[in-house]
Motif scaffolding. Structure first.
Motif, PDB file in Angstrom:
ATOM      1  N   ASP A 151      39.534  39.294  46.838  1.00 51.18           N
ATOM      2  CA  ASP A 151      40.118  39.712  45.562  1.00 51.18           C
ATOM      3  C   ASP A 151      39.700  38.771  44.441  1.00 51.18           C
ATOM      4  N   TYR A 152      39.670  37.494  44.723  1.00 51.58           N
ATOM      5  CA  TYR A 152      39.219  36.534  43.720  1.00 51.58           C
ATOM      6  C   TYR A 152      37.727  36.695  43.443  1.00 51.58           C
ATOM      7  N   CYS A 210      37.371  39.632  41.222  1.00 49.21           N
ATOM      8  CA  CYS A 210      37.831  39.271  39.878  1.00 49.21           C
ATOM      9  C   CYS A 210      36.722  38.561  39.113  1.00 49.21           C
ATOM     10  N   VAL A 211      36.132  37.560  39.725  1.00 47.88           N
ATOM     11  CA  VAL A 211      35.064  36.806  39.067  1.00 47.88           C
ATOM     12  C   VAL A 211      33.888  37.720  38.741  1.00 47.88           C
ATOM     13  N   LEU A 242      34.860  40.186  35.807  1.00 49.92           N
ATOM     14  CA  LEU A 242      34.979  39.542  34.499  1.00 49.92           C
ATOM     15  C   LEU A 242      33.632  39.040  33.989  1.00 49.92           C
ATOM     16  N   THR A 261      36.592  33.209  32.767  1.00 46.98           N
ATOM     17  CA  THR A 261      36.656  33.916  34.041  1.00 46.98           C
ATOM     18  C   THR A 261      37.416  33.116  35.086  1.00 46.98           C
ATOM     19  N   CYS A 284      41.099  34.379  36.491  1.00 45.58           N
ATOM     20  CA  CYS A 284      41.222  34.760  37.904  1.00 45.58           C
ATOM     21  C   CYS A 284      42.170  33.831  38.657  1.00 45.58           C
ATOM     22  N   ALA A 327      45.888  34.825  37.895  1.00 41.39           N
ATOM     23  CA  ALA A 327      46.311  36.198  38.178  1.00 41.39           C
ATOM     24  C   ALA A 327      47.068  36.314  39.492  1.00 41.39           C
ATOM     25  N   PRO A 382      44.348  39.417  41.324  1.00 44.37           N
ATOM     26  CA  PRO A 382      43.078  39.157  40.648  1.00 44.37           C
ATOM     27  C   PRO A 382      42.147  40.366  40.555  1.00 44.37           C
ATOM     28  N   SER A 383      42.063  41.184  41.584  1.00 45.40           N
ATOM     29  CA  SER A 383      41.149  42.332  41.490  1.00 45.40           C
ATOM     30  C   SER A 383      41.661  43.343  40.467  1.00 45.40           C
ATOM     31  N   ALA A 436      40.627  42.212  36.919  1.00 42.79           N
ATOM     32  CA  ALA A 436      39.255  42.578  36.558  1.00 42.79           C
ATOM     33  C   ALA A 436      39.158  44.062  36.218  1.00 42.79           C
ATOM     34  N   VAL A 470      45.967  39.411  31.577  1.00 38.98           N
ATOM     35  CA  VAL A 470      46.434  38.262  32.351  1.00 38.98           C
ATOM     36  C   VAL A 470      47.911  37.976  32.091  1.00 38.98           C
TER      37      VAL A 470
END
Length: 172
Positions: free
Chosen positions: A41-42, A45-46, A49, A59, A63, A66, A69-70, A73, A95
């Motif tokens: 998920d992280y 997210c990265v 973003l 970013t 992340c 959050a 996190p997903s 994004a 966020v």
């Protein structure tokens, strides 16, 4: 654990047996469950973003903060792609809420309705609402129903409805 119940409440062994059968094998988890969030998920997210054009610093910070996190994004990408709001503005809105997916739906619903409301005002108002999707229904529905309010006034009216009803029948 059974001895605790027996001593504390003087329960019989039969009652204790029934209670132990009803108790879960492991303690109940508090909401939100972080077991549902993993390293992938992280990573999503990265990746999301960065594809939205955000700097590595923004970013990483977003992340890391959050809860989901997903979803963060997805929120930024959807708002950026579908509403024309800059990714830097979208990430600030996404966020700061517990339900980023609901925020994105709210912003999309209102901006796509053709209401003419300022997109940044929509983002802020959806973020302030406790129920963003339902809030968007109020704004869009009243706008389509011919309410005599400007789009930005509708954002305020739906966010803060009057606390007292007006006497519609003229009775005192």
């Amino acid at each position: 654990m059974l001895n605790f119940y027996k001593r504390a409440w003087g329960l019989s062994l039969a009652t204790l047996g029934i209670l132990s059968a009803l108790m879960p094998a492991r303690p109940l988890q508090a909401f939100p469950s972080f077991d549902l969030v993993g390293e992938q998920d992280y990573g999503r997210c990265v990746q999301g973003l960065r594809e939205a054009g955000l700097s590595p610093e923004i970013t990483a910070s977003a992340c890391a903060m959050a809860l989901r996190p997903s979803q963060l994004a997805e929120c930024v990408v959807r708002i950026g792609n579908d509403t024309g709001i800059a990714a830097e503005e979208a990430v600030l809105g996404c966020v700061g809420v517990r339900r980023p997916a609901a925020l994105a739906t709210c912003v999309f619903n209102i901006t796509a309705s053709g209401s003419g409301a300022d997109p940044l005002n929509v983002l802020e108002s959806c973020g302030r609402s406790l129920l963003p999707e339902q809030y968007s229904f109020c704004v869009v529905g009243m706008s389509q129903g011919g309410a005599d309010y400007t789009p930005d006034d509708l954002l305020e009216v739906c966010l803060h409805p009057p606390e007292q009803f007006i006497d519609l029948y003229g009775e005192s």
